[in-house]
Design an enzyme around this catalytic site. Structure first.
Site, PDB file in Angstrom:
ATOM      1  N   ASP A 123     -12.846 123.775  30.175  1.00  0.00           N
ATOM      2  CA  ASP A 123     -11.877 123.171  29.273  1.00  0.00           C
ATOM      3  C   ASP A 123     -10.823 124.184  28.836  1.00  0.00           C
ATOM      4  O   ASP A 123     -10.829 125.342  29.252  1.00  0.00           O
ATOM      5  CB  ASP A 123     -12.599 122.592  28.054  1.00  0.00           C
ATOM      6  CG  ASP A 123     -13.560 121.480  28.435  1.00  0.00           C
ATOM      7  OD1 ASP A 123     -13.290 120.785  29.427  1.00  0.00           O
ATOM      8  OD2 ASP A 123     -14.581 121.319  27.743  1.00  0.00           O
ATOM      9  N   LYS A 124      -9.952 123.722  27.969  1.00  0.00           N
ATOM     10  CA  LYS A 124      -8.852 124.539  27.472  1.00  0.00           C
ATOM     11  C   LYS A 124      -9.374 125.813  26.809  1.00  0.00           C
ATOM     12  O   LYS A 124     -10.241 125.761  25.935  1.00  0.00           O
ATOM     13  CB  LYS A 124      -8.020 123.732  26.482  1.00  0.00           C
ATOM     14  CG  LYS A 124      -6.889 124.515  25.831  1.00  0.00           C
ATOM     15  CD  LYS A 124      -6.148 123.657  24.824  1.00  0.00           C
ATOM     16  CE  LYS A 124      -5.064 124.453  24.115  1.00  0.00           C
ATOM     17  NZ  LYS A 124      -4.343 123.640  23.102  1.00  0.00           N
TER      18      LYS A 124
END
Length: 492
Positions: free
Chosen positions: A108-109
């Site tokens: 993810d980010k």
């Protein structure tokens, strides 16, 4: 029919002879163009091979691994670097599915990885292939190795396990009674306690309470973990850290962060170790989720693939042990410094610990759903009860006034409003005495029913007409004897 077949064979053979007589300069060149008609690569078409590209990256500043048009991503930088290095054509850059691109684990980010794998088809007959690709990539993204694989290799489906690590400040394991700062130092007894708790997660269990959107009866909630341990503490930039390492077949969304969050709650004394056993049951539990800072993908495991396809030496093994030194250098230079610097500047773990007491680590009562929703409902109920009391108090006040004034009610008023509807009475009141200020509804209704409002009545804005009603009623009481004599003929 045979004549048509003969003609087709002759035309095919003539085409082959013409192609063989072409000069080398006329060989096929990768002239696949971009949308504007210009080529962005020096790709010379060659037979493409299926490979496994081992990459390491610092996720800071990127919106995750997977390509997302309009946002900077790790895959976007990688594919661009492959294009500029001349190992893939332009149309493969624009449509990565054409080169059978597949990632092993999606991050993810802001999440980093010290060893992720992508499978794709590309040209491998390039001198110093790894160095040439890295020249086109930013420093926080590195290609560690390019390994030839079987034609059907899939980085995700052939992956038999994944190992994640979580860099955590040891102050997270301090007792709830202690007041801690970044200068906190733990003990070996606490580390042993942490490892004791982590061992409870090993094995195959139903992890539906450690993710979201998965029901207890869903088969995908059952996951296998074969290792979960806490390493020895070390000090960086004046802050003590330790590394939690977890290896399993696969992990769901937020699973690792919730396992670490529950471990911290148990070590700090907010929950019992039996909470882990309770989490395997069907009841939904309130489990805290540790901060994302510190989580990273460490390496992938391809044991079954190596055993099946690489045992005879026909293909190279996908083994991170051959590049462990390069991976360690990258983690020490790119990933760990970023995590430590962010922790010191933002105090993400300290801030998260201040909210840990809000989680019960117990089964959630379905009637209340959440504590916040319960408090909101309670507040609305209190407001509703208060409004009901105010309304009832207004009714009681109006009724008491009506009872008190019934004894002194002017008979002439009864004569003029006898048999009239409530709407007619209200209209008479409004036409007779238009108030210059907002009128209390109870007062206006009372005046209308008594019919004792004069045209010169002016309701006081402060008392909202209460004094006027009182004076009017007193005046009517004084005139009652004379009015009674005047209207004796109308009495029943």
């Amino acid at each position: 029919m045979w004549r048509r077949i003969t003609e087709f064979v002759k035309s095919t053979m003539s085409s082959i002879k013409i192609a063989q007589q072409l000069p080398p300069s006329a060989a096929k060149v990768g002239d696949k163009r971009a949308a504007d008609g210009t080529s962005k690569s020096n790709f010379v078409e060659d037979r493409k091979r299926k490979v496994a590209v081992v990459i390491a990256y610092n996720g800071k500043g990127y919106y995750g691994l997977q390509i997302n048009p309009g946002f900077p991503t790790v895959e976007g930088e990688l594919v661009r670097g492959l294009l500029e290095a001349g190992v893939i054509p332009q149309d493969h850059h624009d449509n990565i599915w054409k080169m059978s691109f597949q990632r092993a684990a999606r991050t993810d980010k802001g999440v980093s990885a010290a060893g992720n794998v992508c499978s794709l088809k590309m040209c491998v007959n390039v001198e110093n292939l790894v160095d040439k690709i890295n020249e086109k990539l930013p420093d926080q993204i590195r290609v560690m190795d390019v390994i030839r694989t079987t034609k059907g290799f899939n980085a995700k489906n052939h992956c038999s396990g994944r190992t994640y690590i979580y860099l955590i400040p040891t102050l997270a394991f301090s007792s709830v009674e202690e007041t801690v700062t970044l200068e906190y130092r733990t003990t070996l007894d606490i580390i042993e306690r942490v490892n004791e708790v982590l061992q409870k997660f090993k094995g195959t269990h139903n992890f539906h309470n450690f993710t979201s959107g998965i029901k207890p009866e869903d088969g995908s909630a059952r996951r296998y973990i074969w290792n979960f341990e806490c390493g020895l503490p070390f000090v960086r930039d004046g802050v003590e850290f330790c590394v939690l390492s977890v290896s399993g077949q696969s992990f769901m969304l937020h699973q690792i962060r919730k396992m670490i969050g529950l471990t911290i709650a148990i070590v700090r004394g907010f929950a019992d170790i039996e909470s882990i056993d309770n989490a395997w049951e069907s009841e939904k539990m309130d489990i805290p989720k540790a901060p994302s800072l510190g989580l990273m993908l460490d390496k992938l495991h391809y044991n079954q693939y190596n055993e099946k396809f690489c045992k005879d030496g026909s293909h190279d093994k996908i083994d991170f042990s051959t590049i462990k030194d390069k991976l360690k250098i990258f983690k020490d230079e790119q990933i760990f410094p970023n995590i430590i610097k962010t922790e010191i500047e933002e105090h993400s773990m300290l801030q998260w610990l201040s909210t840990l007491h809000l989680h019960t680590c117990l089964a959630i009562d379905t009637r209340l759903c959440t504590r916040r929703k319960f408090m909101k409902n309670l507040e609305e109920d209190c407001k509703g009860a208060q409004a009901d009391d105010t309304f009832q108090e207004g009714i009681d006040t109006a009724a008491s006034k009506e009872v008190d004034q019934s004894a002194t009610e002017p008979l002439a008023t009864k004569d003029t409003t006898e048999g009239a509807s409530d709407e007619v009475k209200r209209d008479t009141c409004i036409r007779t005495s238009p108030p210059t200020h907002e009128v209390n509804p109870d007062v206006a209704k009372l005046l209308a029913e008594k019919g004792s409002v004069n045209e010169d009545v002016n309701l006081d804005p402060v008392t909202n007409g209460a004094d006027t009603v009182k004076n009017t009623v007193e005046k009517s009481s004084e005139e009652e004897p004379e009015m009674r004599k005047r209207h004796e003929n109308v009495l029943p």
